[in-house]
Enzyme design. Structure first.
Site, PDB file in Angstrom:
ATOM      1  N   ASN A  43       0.924  -0.935  -0.027  1.00 53.66           N
ATOM      2  CA  ASN A  43       0.191   0.098  -0.041  1.00 53.66           C
ATOM      3  C   ASN A  43       0.817   1.298  -0.008  1.00 53.66           C
ATOM      4  O   ASN A  43       0.420   2.358   0.603  1.00 53.66           O
ATOM      5  CB  ASN A  43      -0.912   0.103   1.301  1.00 53.66           C
ATOM      6  CG  ASN A  43      -1.947  -1.358   1.252  1.00 53.66           C
ATOM      7  OD1 ASN A  43      -2.260  -1.543   0.140  1.00 53.66           O
ATOM      8  ND2 ASN A  43      -1.869  -1.721   2.231  1.00 53.66           N
ATOM      9  N   HIS A 140     -14.330  -2.413   6.074  1.00 57.89           N
ATOM     10  CA  HIS A 140     -13.064  -3.035   6.643  1.00 57.89           C
ATOM     11  C   HIS A 140     -13.494  -4.078   7.922  1.00 57.89           C
ATOM     12  O   HIS A 140     -14.071  -3.554   8.642  1.00 57.89           O
ATOM     13  CB  HIS A 140     -11.725  -2.274   6.932  1.00 57.89           C
ATOM     14  CG  HIS A 140     -10.487  -2.730   6.987  1.00 57.89           C
ATOM     15  ND1 HIS A 140     -10.004  -2.965   8.314  1.00 57.89           N
ATOM     16  CD2 HIS A 140      -9.380  -3.081   6.085  1.00 57.89           C
ATOM     17  CE1 HIS A 140      -8.721  -3.350   8.264  1.00 57.89           C
ATOM     18  NE2 HIS A 140      -8.238  -3.502   7.141  1.00 57.89           N
ATOM     19  N   GLU A 184     -16.001   3.462   3.969  1.00 56.98           N
ATOM     20  CA  GLU A 184     -14.835   3.966   3.760  1.00 56.98           C
ATOM     21  C   GLU A 184     -14.991   4.820   2.414  1.00 56.98           C
ATOM     22  O   GLU A 184     -16.024   5.099   2.075  1.00 56.98           O
ATOM     23  CB  GLU A 184     -14.154   2.625   3.124  1.00 56.98           C
ATOM     24  CG  GLU A 184     -13.808   1.692   4.181  1.00 56.98           C
ATOM     25  CD  GLU A 184     -13.009   0.314   3.807  1.00 56.98           C
ATOM     26  OE1 GLU A 184     -12.171   0.494   2.764  1.00 56.98           O
ATOM     27  OE2 GLU A 184     -13.287  -0.788   4.296  1.00 56.98           O
ATOM     28  N   SER A 188     -11.304  -0.776   0.022  1.00 59.69           N
ATOM     29  CA  SER A 188      -9.813  -1.532   0.106  1.00 59.69           C
ATOM     30  C   SER A 188      -9.722  -2.464  -0.794  1.00 59.69           C
ATOM     31  O   SER A 188      -8.780  -2.766  -1.572  1.00 59.69           O
ATOM     32  CB  SER A 188      -9.668  -1.732   1.493  1.00 59.69           C
ATOM     33  OG  SER A 188     -10.573  -2.617   1.981  1.00 59.69           O
ATOM     34  N   ASP A 214     -13.697   6.169   6.872  1.00 59.57           N
ATOM     35  CA  ASP A 214     -12.310   5.779   7.085  1.00 59.57           C
ATOM     36  C   ASP A 214     -11.552   5.941   5.514  1.00 59.57           C
ATOM     37  O   ASP A 214     -11.812   5.570   4.399  1.00 59.57           O
ATOM     38  CB  ASP A 214     -12.520   4.335   7.345  1.00 59.57           C
ATOM     39  CG  ASP A 214     -11.056   3.477   7.297  1.00 59.57           C
ATOM     40  OD1 ASP A 214     -10.005   4.109   6.937  1.00 59.57           O
ATOM     41  OD2 ASP A 214     -10.923   2.402   7.891  1.00 59.57           O
ATOM     42  N   HIS A 217      -7.261   4.435   2.647  1.00 56.57           N
ATOM     43  CA  HIS A 217      -6.404   4.232   1.158  1.00 56.57           C
ATOM     44  C   HIS A 217      -6.638   5.656   0.309  1.00 56.57           C
ATOM     45  O   HIS A 217      -6.424   5.448  -0.831  1.00 56.57           O
ATOM     46  CB  HIS A 217      -7.282   3.235   0.432  1.00 56.57           C
ATOM     47  CG  HIS A 217      -7.269   2.068   0.876  1.00 56.57           C
ATOM     48  ND1 HIS A 217      -6.158   0.929   0.847  1.00 56.57           N
ATOM     49  CD2 HIS A 217      -8.071   1.203   2.039  1.00 56.57           C
ATOM     50  CE1 HIS A 217      -6.127   0.017   1.647  1.00 56.57           C
ATOM     51  NE2 HIS A 217      -7.347  -0.029   2.148  1.00 56.57           N
ATOM     52  N   LYS A 248      -0.133   3.625   5.126  1.00 51.77           N
ATOM     53  CA  LYS A 248      -0.240   3.146   3.787  1.00 51.77           C
ATOM     54  C   LYS A 248       0.601   4.152   2.939  1.00 51.77           C
ATOM     55  O   LYS A 248       1.783   4.095   3.153  1.00 51.77           O
ATOM     56  CB  LYS A 248      -1.444   2.893   3.240  1.00 51.77           C
ATOM     57  CG  LYS A 248      -1.997   1.577   4.024  1.00 51.77           C
ATOM     58  CD  LYS A 248      -3.653   1.433   3.740  1.00 51.77           C
ATOM     59  CE  LYS A 248      -3.878  -0.060   4.439  1.00 51.77           C
ATOM     60  NZ  LYS A 248      -4.996  -0.053   5.381  1.00 51.77           N
TER      61      LYS A 248
HETATM   62  C1  LIG Z   1      -5.331  -1.068   6.316  1.00 56.64           C
HETATM   63  C2  LIG Z   1      -6.655  -0.738   7.060  1.00 56.64           C
HETATM   64  C3  LIG Z   1      -6.877  -0.339   8.239  1.00 56.64           C
HETATM   65  C4  LIG Z   1      -6.112  -0.759   9.303  1.00 56.64           C
HETATM   66  O1  LIG Z   1      -4.993   0.366   9.425  1.00 56.64           O
HETATM   67  P1  LIG Z   1      -3.632  -0.172  10.273  1.00 56.64           P
HETATM   68  O2  LIG Z   1      -3.071   1.062  10.458  1.00 56.64           O
HETATM   69  O3  LIG Z   1      -3.103  -1.188   9.239  1.00 56.64           O
HETATM   70  O4  LIG Z   1      -3.970  -1.035  11.562  1.00 56.64           O
HETATM   71  C5  LIG Z   1      -8.239   0.163   8.622  1.00 56.64           C
HETATM   72  N1  LIG Z   1      -9.197   0.587   7.809  1.00 56.64           N
HETATM   73  C6  LIG Z   1      -9.116   0.312   6.435  1.00 56.64           C
HETATM   74  C7  LIG Z   1     -10.203   0.517   5.403  1.00 56.64           C
HETATM   75  C8  LIG Z   1      -7.773  -0.089   6.025  1.00 56.64           C
HETATM   76  O5  LIG Z   1      -7.472  -0.498   4.657  1.00 56.64           O
END
Ligand SMILES: *Cc1c(COP(=O)(O)O)cnc(C)c1O
Length: 400
Positions: A43, A140, A184, A188, A214, A217, A248
């Site tokens: 990522n 997620h 999101e 993802s 969230d 990404h 990421k």
């Molecule tokens: C990767 C991810 C997370 C988790 O984040 P980390 O910092 O890796 O624990 C949370 N939400 C989404 C949508 C993700 O893709």
């Protein structure tokens, strides 16, 4: 057979057994099983973590080295030694939160150990039994765990179905005092974009609604200064819990929420993964801070990534492949898990490190390759990738 070996055997026979891949990392390449492949499964969207020049990283190391000359200063410590609420808050944590506020124009920011902590912790803290959480079906796993840990009622709406969502909002407006909509911004596994403007409008029409988005990404990748899709769409001030991660595109570790001051204060008092977990190491937070300060100037990387993504999405479209993506995350559907494994194997033999994404990460019957493009992928490489995908999609016998 033990209970465990039975379970493992079931996973194996359905093509869903997972292993931790062992590999060497050489910049943009992964080396495994004697093969050197372009890494299209990380990522590292802006190519920051694997930049061969590492300018930002080298400057950072020098800065840290210089400041350590007369004894290690507090911002360069490698351990924080306690929770944020005890002695784990350093100036650098506050500086990062301050910078996040400045970059977003929001009142408050709160930094967490990881995105998983963030999603598993915020929702349980901010709801009660008279609340309802309406979440997109494809959010997620960390958000799903947060919902499970909460005392709220929970309803999942069909992926991106805003009509169904509005019906649910109408219904629960009568029954529940508070409604939290969770999504999101860039999904993802499908790479499609949430209609954040519609959600902001919905919140205005229904006063009991709060929005939780969230941007894991999208941070770094979208928006004028890289703050995410909400920034690009001009709705950053409308989202009650605007969440992002540093693991990421930001090439670090940790996560944050942007919110109102009152909500921040409440989370500090009630959010268990914040209260009962050791704060991020100061040196790591200092690195995150340097990347965030430089983020607005990374237009060039954002443009490269957008160009690569558009090229690959157009190539797939010209092959008649239906793909929901509107971003740098581009799924190539296999359906069956075993087929996904075969396709990944074919791509790996052609120098592209892609992995099969299988249930439970994605719904049954939607196993796929997930192409995760970065700004570091060259024009030639993305053209080669498109050609190899064409071969694998057109029923090439995968080298058998
Ligand atoms: C990767 C991810 C997370 C988790 O984040 P980390 O910092 O890796 O624990 C949370 N939400 C989404 C949508 C993700 O893709």
């Amino acid at each position: 057979m033990t209970w465990f070996s039975e379970k493992l055997e079931a996973l194996r026979s359905s093509g869903n057994l997972r292993q931790l891949p062992e590999m060497k990392h050489q910049g943009r390449y992964s080396v495994t099983g004697g093969r050197r492949m372009l890494n299209l499964s990380s990522n590292d969207y802006l190519g920051l973590a694997t930049d061969p020049e590492m300018l930002l990283m080298r400057d950072f190391m020098q800065e840290a080295g210089r400041s350590c000359a007369g004894g290690v200063p507090e911002d360069c410590l490698l351990g924080s030694s306690s929770s944020r609420l005890l002695t784990g808050t350093f100036d650098v944590h506050s500086a990062l939160e301050h910078t996040l506020c400045r970059l977003s124009g929001r009142q408050a920011a709160l930094v967490f150990g990881s995105g998983y902590h963030m999603n598993a912790g915020i929702l349980p803290a901010v709801v009660d039994a008279s609340s309802v959480i309406l979440s997109d079906k494809l959010v997620h796993a960390s958000i799903i765990d947060g919902i499970r840990l909460s005392s709220a009622r929970s309803v999942r709406f069909r992926h991106q179905d805003m009509g169904q969502l509005e019906e649910l909002v109408k219904k629960y407006s009568m029954e529940c005092s508070r409604i939290i909509i969770v999504t999101e911004s860039i999904f993802s596994m499908d790479g499609d974009l949430a209609d954040l403007r519609f959600l902001a409008g919905l919140k205005k029409r229904y006063p009991g609604v709060m929005l939780y988005v969230d941007e894991a990404h999208a941070v770094g990748v979208r928006g004028e200064t890289g703050m995410g899709l909400a920034q690009e769409l001009g709705v950053m001030q409308d989202i009650d819990f605007l969440c992002g991660t540093f693991g990421k595109a930001i090439a670090s570790v940790g996560a944050y929420v942007l919110c109102d001051s009152e909500i921040r204060e409440y989370l500090v008092n009630r959010m268990r993964p914040l209260i009962f977990s050791t704060a991020l190491p100061p040196l790591n937070v200092l690195w995150t801070l340097r990347v965030m300060e430089n983020l607005p100037a990374m237009d060039h990387r954002r443009e490269r990534l957008a160009a690569n993504s558009l090229y690959l999405r157009k190539s797939l479209a010209s092959l008649g492949v239906v793909c929901p993506s509107g971003s740098h995350i581009i799924p190539v559907m296999a359906g069956d898990s075993r087929r996904a494994v075969e396709m990944a194997d074919f791509m790996q033999r052609h120098g592209f490190y892609l992995l099969p994404i299988r249930p439970p990460t994605v719904p049954e019957g939607t196993a796929r390759l997930r192409v995760s493009l970065t700004a570091a992928v060259t024009d030639r490489e993305v053209a080669g990738l498109a050609a190899a995908l064409e071969e694998v999609l057109h029923g090439h016998p995968a080298g058998k």
